[in-house]
Write a protein that holds these residues in place. Structure first.
Motif, PDB file in Angstrom:
ATOM      1  N   LYS A   1      -9.334  -3.876  15.765  1.00  0.00           N
ATOM      2  CA  LYS A   1      -9.722  -3.506  14.469  1.00  0.00           C
ATOM      3  C   LYS A   1      -9.028  -3.551  13.354  1.00  0.00           C
ATOM      4  N   PRO A   2      -9.220  -4.296  12.298  1.00  0.00           N
ATOM      5  CA  PRO A   2      -8.117  -4.055  11.106  1.00  0.00           C
ATOM      6  C   PRO A   2      -7.873  -2.781  10.615  1.00  0.00           C
ATOM      7  N   GLN A   3      -6.564  -2.209  10.165  1.00  0.00           N
ATOM      8  CA  GLN A   3      -6.281  -0.960  10.116  1.00  0.00           C
ATOM      9  C   GLN A   3      -6.172  -0.710   8.473  1.00  0.00           C
ATOM     10  N   LEU A   4      -6.327  -1.729   7.986  1.00  0.00           N
ATOM     11  CA  LEU A   4      -6.039  -1.521   6.130  1.00  0.00           C
ATOM     12  C   LEU A   4      -7.486  -1.438   5.638  1.00  0.00           C
ATOM     13  N   ALA A   5      -7.618  -0.768   4.662  1.00  0.00           N
ATOM     14  CA  ALA A   5      -8.862  -0.938   3.695  1.00  0.00           C
ATOM     15  C   ALA A   5      -8.876  -2.019   2.886  1.00  0.00           C
ATOM     16  N   LYS A   6      -7.942  -2.685   2.513  1.00  0.00           N
ATOM     17  CA  LYS A   6      -7.983  -3.702   1.300  1.00  0.00           C
ATOM     18  C   LYS A   6      -6.367  -4.191   1.407  1.00  0.00           C
ATOM     19  N   ILE A   7      -6.548  -5.506   1.320  1.00  0.00           N
ATOM     20  CA  ILE A   7      -5.134  -6.096   0.936  1.00  0.00           C
ATOM     21  C   ILE A   7      -5.547  -7.059  -0.378  1.00  0.00           C
ATOM     22  N   THR A   8      -4.293  -6.612  -1.089  1.00  0.00           N
ATOM     23  CA  THR A   8      -4.357  -7.465  -2.214  1.00  0.00           C
ATOM     24  C   THR A   8      -3.135  -8.515  -2.313  1.00  0.00           C
ATOM     25  N   PHE A   9      -3.382  -9.829  -2.687  1.00  0.00           N
ATOM     26  CA  PHE A   9      -2.315 -10.892  -2.980  1.00  0.00           C
ATOM     27  C   PHE A   9      -2.247 -11.174  -4.350  1.00  0.00           C
ATOM     28  N   GLU A  10      -0.921 -11.266  -4.737  1.00  0.00           N
ATOM     29  CA  GLU A  10      -0.693 -11.491  -6.262  1.00  0.00           C
ATOM     30  C   GLU A  10       0.568 -12.547  -6.266  1.00  0.00           C
ATOM     31  N   VAL A  11       0.348 -13.501  -7.151  1.00  0.00           N
ATOM     32  CA  VAL A  11       1.461 -14.410  -7.492  1.00  0.00           C
ATOM     33  C   VAL A  11       2.542 -13.678  -8.329  1.00  0.00           C
ATOM     34  N   VAL A  12       3.789 -13.730  -7.987  1.00  0.00           N
ATOM     35  CA  VAL A  12       4.871 -13.110  -8.641  1.00  0.00           C
ATOM     36  C   VAL A  12       5.816 -14.058  -9.377  1.00  0.00           C
ATOM     37  N   SER A  13       6.255 -14.255 -10.630  1.00  0.00           N
ATOM     38  CA  SER A  13       7.292 -14.865 -11.080  1.00  0.00           C
ATOM     39  C   SER A  13       8.486 -14.919 -10.566  1.00  0.00           C
ATOM     40  N   PRO A  14       9.188 -15.956 -10.018  1.00  0.00           N
ATOM     41  CA  PRO A  14      10.474 -15.877  -9.492  1.00  0.00           C
ATOM     42  C   PRO A  14      11.671 -14.741 -10.134  1.00  0.00           C
ATOM     43  N   ASN A  15      11.299 -14.969 -11.408  1.00  0.00           N
ATOM     44  CA  ASN A  15      12.052 -14.245 -12.342  1.00  0.00           C
ATOM     45  C   ASN A  15      11.859 -12.672 -12.311  1.00  0.00           C
ATOM     46  N   GLN A  16      10.967 -12.312 -11.914  1.00  0.00           N
ATOM     47  CA  GLN A  16      10.566 -11.026 -11.844  1.00  0.00           C
ATOM     48  C   GLN A  16      10.492 -10.452 -10.492  1.00  0.00           C
ATOM     49  N   ALA A  17      10.692 -11.179  -9.576  1.00  0.00           N
ATOM     50  CA  ALA A  17      10.571 -10.859  -8.130  1.00  0.00           C
ATOM     51  C   ALA A  17      11.696  -9.952  -7.441  1.00  0.00           C
ATOM     52  N   PRO A  18      13.134 -10.040  -7.882  1.00  0.00           N
ATOM     53  CA  PRO A  18      14.020  -8.946  -7.743  1.00  0.00           C
ATOM     54  C   PRO A  18      13.620  -7.757  -8.212  1.00  0.00           C
ATOM     55  N   THR A  19      13.077  -7.313  -9.306  1.00  0.00           N
ATOM     56  CA  THR A  19      12.980  -6.046  -9.930  1.00  0.00           C
ATOM     57  C   THR A  19      11.585  -5.593  -9.207  1.00  0.00           C
ATOM     58  N   ALA A  20      10.743  -6.526  -8.987  1.00  0.00           N
ATOM     59  CA  ALA A  20       9.746  -5.889  -8.379  1.00  0.00           C
ATOM     60  C   ALA A  20      10.006  -5.511  -6.833  1.00  0.00           C
ATOM     61  N   ALA A  21      10.730  -6.438  -6.237  1.00  0.00           N
ATOM     62  CA  ALA A  21      11.160  -5.739  -4.927  1.00  0.00           C
ATOM     63  C   ALA A  21      11.842  -4.626  -4.808  1.00  0.00           C
TER      64      ALA A  21
END
Length: 589
Positions: free
Chosen positions: A269-289
């Protein structure tokens, strides 16, 4: 997993060089390009959180991409790594594998090979249902082969390897209405499929061997759609259904998607209620990480230096089965014959020119500068992660402008008053390079290559005047546009290292369109009866790598470790082939 995703198509959107993907983008996007001394040798390929899981939580997945995803949610029709990443939570392989990628029992279906009968018998787990509640049946397995082989779909997945199935070529040619070598002994709604082969091949027991398709499609959901309309249908583009642990419930075209548990899932049985997938700009990725904005986000080495000491995220990673490369167009795809046709007079069909381009590219310097500690120059088309199959004796093309100039001089490429070289016949030489737009590291890498090529007198220009949108790049490269002489891309390969599906005469993915007797001979030897002798097969792989290195129709470039920033609340996440999204949970909201 299915053989060869195009990391190239979107791999380059983020690193301008690798992922087809580990999943589409392991890039660095920081404005700074100075070397970090980050040590990635102790990074594990899984999380180690042992706290108690909580229910009702949302998992946020970030995907680095400089372009919107294409949105072709079909294993049989898509060649895009990011499209595959979007549906990974719902899209499960037919067969279960062990950590060595060998088929084992216990998946949505089991597979058994019979060398004497030259068959593979697929037995479907009766508990498996699509996310609309309909059972997975034999016709769903067979119909996937029809989609791939029918000319109406123009699927890039129809390969020479699949033509080893009895009746496949006849169906593709339109001389047969069914694939005679795929038998459903209990009927369309039965649970058994028997595939008849012309020959049994080494590696058939390993995932990604190319001879056995590892996905099924919902025939009941797609049967009313003409083959030539499938790729644009809502059933593929907007409302795809799968039998994996989650199902898609929302989609913002090219940008995001949302998944919730599949109530009909046959496994844990899957354990997460929801999974969201979003595209992230490569230039924003380090800060987001660093800010732990996403529970999972692919990162590059510069980003790693920023997040490795974070108390919010942990970095997991592995050596990839993927690589980036530069390919040279030397022919066209003939849709009538289903074969690549090489043009001996093609602009790039001069080995000295191709080698000169390779020697002028300071790939090692680019790796050290832009991808410190996690990136390196790749020497052969079988990456080191393949172990014994990779020929470690082959050395990467060294950076040598002198060697490049000498090659061009001897081949008759003379410099004019403007400093640029002409063709050996005296005509103007302009080389059109198709590359995908990316981040600042990508731009710096492209600039480095362009300056080096100019130094040796080669007039290289971008196809269309500038780096391309990923979708435009894919259209131009796949369809052999006249203004593409060379292109950069990458592959994400399966564990079984057969190369037929990428570089054979009948491989649509052979975008270079090169066809030589020697290449054909070596590829056939890799999967011949003799190749059941592992030592012989390894020798043929090594000979092929040396041949490809000498001929330079394809130049391997960067090999970059797959790294992901994962929030500390994530539990049960692994990059191993035995993992499932059903195992993933979080320990806090």
């Amino acid at each position: 997993m299915n053989k060869a995703k195009v990391i190239g198509t979107l791999m380059f959107t983020s690193i301008a060089a690798v992922t087809l993907a580990a999943c589409g983008s392991n890039s660095s996007s920081s404005k700074k390009t100075t070397s970090s001394n980050a040590d990635t040798s102790k990074i594990k390929p899984y999380t180690t959180n042992n706290k108690k899981s909580v229910s009702g939580a949302t998992f946020k997945y970030g995907e680095q991409s400089a372009s919107p995803f294409t949105g072709i949610f079909s294993n049989e029709l898509s060649v895009d790594a990011v499209d595959s990443d979007v549906i990974q939570f719902a899209n499960e392989s037919l067969f279960k594998v062990d950590d060595s990628y060998a088929f084992v029992k216990g998946g949505a279906a089991d597979i058994k090979l019979d060398d004497d009968a030259k068959t593979a018998t697929i037995t479907i787990n009766p508990k498996v249902k699509w996310s609309d509640g309909k059972s997975l049946v034999a016709k769903d397995v067979e119909y996937a082969y029809e989609i791939i082989a029918n000319k109406g779909t123009q699927s890039q997945r129809y390969t020479e390897s699949l033509q080893n199935i009895v009746g496949m070529a006849e169906y593709h040619a339109g001389t047969a209405k069914t694939i005679s070598g795929i038998e459903m002994p209990d009927g369309d709604d039965g649970l058994k499929v028997v595939i008849h082969f012309k020959q049994m091949k080494p590696g058939m027991n390993t995932s990604g061997n190319g001879f056995i398709w590892e996905s099924a499609v919902p025939y009941h959901y797609l049967k009313g759609i003409a083959f030539n309309k499938l790729i644009s249908s809502d059933q593929i583009r907007k409302n795809p259904i799968f039998y994996g642990p989650y199902k898609m419930t929302k989609l913002v075209s090219g940008q995001s998607a949302e998944f919730v548990p599949n109530e009909y899932y046959y496994g844990k049985k899957p354990q997460l209620a929801k999974i969201t997938f979003e595209v992230v700009s490569p230039n924003q990725a380090p800060t987001a990480a660093a800010a732990a904005k996403y529970d999972m986000l692919a990162i590059g080495p510069t980003s790693y230096a920023k997040v490795k000491d974070s108390d919010k995220v942990t970095v997991i990673g592995k050596d990839p089965l993927s690589y980036s490369y530069m390919g040279f167009k030397v022919g066209k795809w003939d849709s009538k014959t289903g074969k690549n046709v090489m043009n001996k007079d093609a602009k790039m069909n001069n080995k000295s020119l191709r080698l000169a381009i390779a020697y002028a590219m300071n790939v090692k310097g680019v790796a050290e500068k832009l991808y410190p500690d996690t990136g390196s120059q790749l020497a052969t088309l079988i990456p080191p992660a393949f172990g014994k199959w990779s020929d470690s004796s082959i050395k990467a093309y060294p950076y040598s402008l002198k060697k490049a100039e000498d090659l061009l001089d001897k081949a008759g490429y003379k410099k004019g008053k403007d400093g640029y070289r002409t063709n050996p016949d005296g005509s103007k030489l302009t080389i059109n390079w198709a590359t995908i737009s990316g981040n600042q590291n990508t731009e710096l890498m492209n600039k480095t290559y362009m300056q080096a090529w100019k130094k040796i007198g080669l007039h290289v220009v971008y196809t269309g005047g500038k780096p391309m949108d990923a979708n435009a790049w894919q259209d131009a490269v796949m369809n052999d546009a006249s203004n593409v002489d060379m292109y950069d891309s990458g592959w994400s390969m399966s564990r079984e290292p057969s190369q037929d599906d990428l570089y054979s005469e009948a491989a649509p993915f052979n975008w270079e369109r090169f066809v030589t007797a020697k290449n054909t001979e070596l590829l056939k030897n890799m999967n011949s009866d003799k190749a059941f002798d592992t030592d012989y097969r390894i020798d043929q792989f090594h000979q092929w790598q040396q041949y490809m290195h000498d001929q330079a129709y394809v130049i391997p470039t960067l090999y970059i470790k797959d790294l992901y920033a994962v929030t500390n609340r994530v539990k049960g996440l692994s990059l191993q082939p035995t993992s499932s999204w059903a195992d993933v949970s979080v320990t806090s909201k």
